[in-house]
Design an enzyme around this catalytic site. Sequence first.
Site, short mmCIF file in Angstrom:
data_model
loop_
_atom_site.label_atom_id
_atom_site.label_comp_id
_atom_site.label_asym_id
_atom_site.label_seq_id
_atom_site.Cartn_x
_atom_site.Cartn_y
_atom_site.Cartn_z
CB VAL A 11 -1.07 0.11 1.26
CG1 VAL A 11 -1.55 1.26 1.48
CG2 VAL A 11 -2.21 -0.99 0.81
CB THR A 86 -3.05 -3.41 10.82
OG1 THR A 86 -3.93 -3.48 9.39
CG2 THR A 86 -2.61 -1.74 11.05
CD GLU A 151 -5.57 3.01 -1.41
OE1 GLU A 151 -5.39 4.10 -0.93
OE2 GLU A 151 -6.10 2.55 -2.50
CG PHE A 152 -11.28 1.25 -0.62
CD1 PHE A 152 -11.94 0.55 0.22
CD2 PHE A 152 -11.36 2.66 -0.37
CE1 PHE A 152 -12.95 1.02 1.46
CE2 PHE A 152 -12.05 3.19 0.77
CZ PHE A 152 -12.70 2.32 1.47
CE LYS A 207 -9.30 -2.18 3.13
NZ LYS A 207 -9.33 -2.13 1.94
CG ASN A 211 -11.55 -5.30 2.85
OD1 ASN A 211 -11.81 -5.19 1.61
ND2 ASN A 211 -10.46 -5.09 3.46
CG LEU A 253 -21.70 -13.05 -6.83
CD1 LEU A 253 -23.18 -12.94 -7.79
CD2 LEU A 253 -21.96 -13.69 -5.71
CB CYS A 263 -7.19 -7.33 2.71
SG CYS A 263 -6.04 -5.95 2.43
CE LYS A 324 -5.49 -9.58 -5.93
NZ LYS A 324 -6.42 -8.48 -5.84
N1 LIG Z 1 -2.06 -4.94 0.37
C1 LIG Z 1 -3.22 -4.79 0.22
O1 LIG Z 1 -3.92 -5.07 -0.84
C2 LIG Z 1 -4.10 -3.74 1.04
C3 LIG Z 1 -5.24 -2.96 0.63
C4 LIG Z 1 -6.01 -2.11 1.17
C5 LIG Z 1 -5.37 -1.92 2.52
N2 LIG Z 1 -4.40 -2.48 3.11
C6 LIG Z 1 -3.74 -2.18 4.50
O2 LIG Z 1 -2.72 -1.41 4.36
C7 LIG Z 1 -1.70 -1.60 5.53
C8 LIG Z 1 -0.48 -2.04 4.68
O3 LIG Z 1 -0.54 -3.27 4.14
P1 LIG Z 1 0.59 -3.75 3.07
O4 LIG Z 1 -0.01 -4.90 2.56
O5 LIG Z 1 1.15 -2.66 2.58
O6 LIG Z 1 1.62 -4.19 4.18
P2 LIG Z 1 3.08 -4.43 3.86
O7 LIG Z 1 3.62 -5.54 4.96
O8 LIG Z 1 3.51 -4.80 2.56
O9 LIG Z 1 3.87 -3.05 4.31
C9 LIG Z 1 4.06 -2.86 5.45
C10 LIG Z 1 5.40 -2.06 5.68
O10 LIG Z 1 5.40 -1.45 6.88
C11 LIG Z 1 6.89 -1.36 7.23
N3 LIG Z 1 6.82 -0.80 8.63
C12 LIG Z 1 6.44 -1.30 9.67
N4 LIG Z 1 6.46 -0.61 10.82
C13 LIG Z 1 7.16 0.69 10.49
C14 LIG Z 1 7.36 1.83 11.00
N5 LIG Z 1 7.54 2.25 12.18
N6 LIG Z 1 7.99 2.84 10.38
C15 LIG Z 1 8.25 2.64 9.13
N7 LIG Z 1 7.51 1.54 8.28
C16 LIG Z 1 7.35 0.35 9.12
C17 LIG Z 1 7.21 -2.69 7.16
O11 LIG Z 1 8.69 -2.68 7.13
C18 LIG Z 1 6.71 -3.07 5.73
O12 LIG Z 1 7.49 -2.74 4.75
C19 LIG Z 1 -2.35 -2.71 6.14
O13 LIG Z 1 -3.04 -2.13 7.18
C20 LIG Z 1 -3.56 -3.31 5.25
O14 LIG Z 1 -4.73 -4.02 5.90
C21 LIG Z 1 -3.71 -3.33 2.28
#
Ligand SMILES: NC(=O)c1ccc[n+]([C@@H]2O[C@H](COP(=O)([O-])OP(=O)(O)OC[C@H]3O[C@@H](n4cnc5c(N)ncnc54)[C@H](O)[C@@H]3O)[C@@H](O)[C@H]2O)c1
Length: 434
Positions: A11, A86, A151-152, A207, A211, A253, A263, A324
């Site tokens: 994200v 998270t 974020e979506f 959000k 989901n 579906l 997620c 996926k």
């Molecule tokens: N992946 C998706 O498709 C998606 C879509 C929508 C929302 N989200 C949400 O977005 C958030 C992030 O998801 P993601 O998939 O990008 O996770 P990710 O694990 O790919 O990335 C998270 C990053 O944050 C870094 N990090 C952790 N603690 C930190 C800190 N204190 N300072 C700086 N960097 C730090 C980690 O090293 C990692 O690189 C989550 O809450 C997730 O639910 C994800």
Amino acid sequence: MNVVMIGSGYVGLVSGACFAEFGANVTCVDVDKNKIEQLNAGQIPIYEPGLDDLVGRNVAAGRLTFTTEYSPAIENADLVFIAVGTPTRRGDGHADLVYVYDAARQIARHLSGFTVIVDKSTVPVGTARQVARIVREENPEADFDVASNPEFLREGAAISDFIRPDRVVLGVESERAEKLLRELYRPLNLIEAPIHVTNLESAELVKYASNAFLATKISFINEIANLCEHVGADVNAVAKGMGLDGRVGKKFLHAGPGYGGSCFPKDTTALLRIAQEHGASCRIVEATIEVNAAQKARMVKKIREALGGSESGKTVAVLGLTFKPETDDMRDAPSLAIIPNLIDKGATIRAHDPQGVEESRRLLPDGITYCDDIYETIAGADAIVLMTEWNEYRGLDFARISESVNGKIFVDLRNVYEPDVIAGHGFEYHGVGR
Ligand SMILES: NC(=O)c1ccc[n+]([C@@H]2O[C@H](COP(=O)([O-])OP(=O)(O)OC[C@H]3O[C@@H](n4cnc5c(N)ncnc54)[C@H](O)[C@@H]3O)[C@@H](O)[C@H]2O)c1
């Protein structure tokens, strides 16, 4: 406008690069030194179509930089986004907020001038207020507002989702925060993307509710698929008939091995926990989670039955490992639940995936043979299991496969193929709900 993105994962990196594309000066911060070194060397640590070009272009234009340091980027920032992970907290299903709160504490120490701190991570209701409390505790002098901007984007289509979103949700409490966020997203006015402004709590819940609703659609159609198998209906035909009704909609579906990914599993569980903590009932989400777990178990049974009742001594060729197509993300992929079960019962696994092998080697049991070539994977197999619907698997050469397999059994967990076409090639077809 100066923007800092804390967390440069799926994200953070996509959002940061897209905001730079919109014209902002973006600094992506991450605690993972390796990741930042890669990014500074021009390498993209994740697989996301188009991201290398987007990042390269904006780095070259001087609008996008990467660092492990919060300072001096935070001092100069107008907006600081928190986009850290998270994940599910071990033991209780709640979203683990340690990374969010740690980021908030570090941000607080460097704030200078008015700054909006925006939660982009998916976080439980009330988190933005907790972030505000932590920042105030850490730096009582700081001039800041908090906001929520969930974020979506979908992995695999993340860039187009970000620059052509169905909507942007802004949870704000002050006019100045709303003004800055609207300014950042202003390029989207050209395509008339709806900007939905609401309070912090509602934005946070949009959000999770979105989901959970999509996950519910998947579990719903998976239950209908199971019923189809009992009554002789074809779930693809049923889903099409349902989806033609605009009120139902045809998306989400598709019957299959159950939802996975970074997620839906964690967000449905977290929503349930939030509801329980507030003494509210959330029975549909509870059932969605149960049905999803049962669906993965059913897939193991389906493969076993296709193999004649036992996996022991059989070789299974698995096509697709990621949750996926078009991503290398293996988090909570159905393959992680299904493959170890087959191995436990004595199956030998040969596997192929265009992007997920590196991560699979870490997450799946040892002893799996990973092949670079699809046909090499299939050679000698007693059954082929199509686990993830990568495009590469949509036009398999069954005449060629026929010559190298040991058993002509095709288990199509994504209903990609028509049963009679596969039968025409002399293979036994096993789909989901047909
Ligand atoms: N992946 C998706 O498709 C998606 C879509 C929508 C929302 N989200 C949400 O977005 C958030 C992030 O998801 P993601 O998939 O990008 O996770 P990710 O694990 O790919 O990335 C998270 C990053 O944050 C870094 N990090 C952790 N603690 C930190 C800190 N204190 N300072 C700086 N960097 C730090 C980690 O090293 C990692 O690189 C989550 O809450 C997730 O639910 C994800």
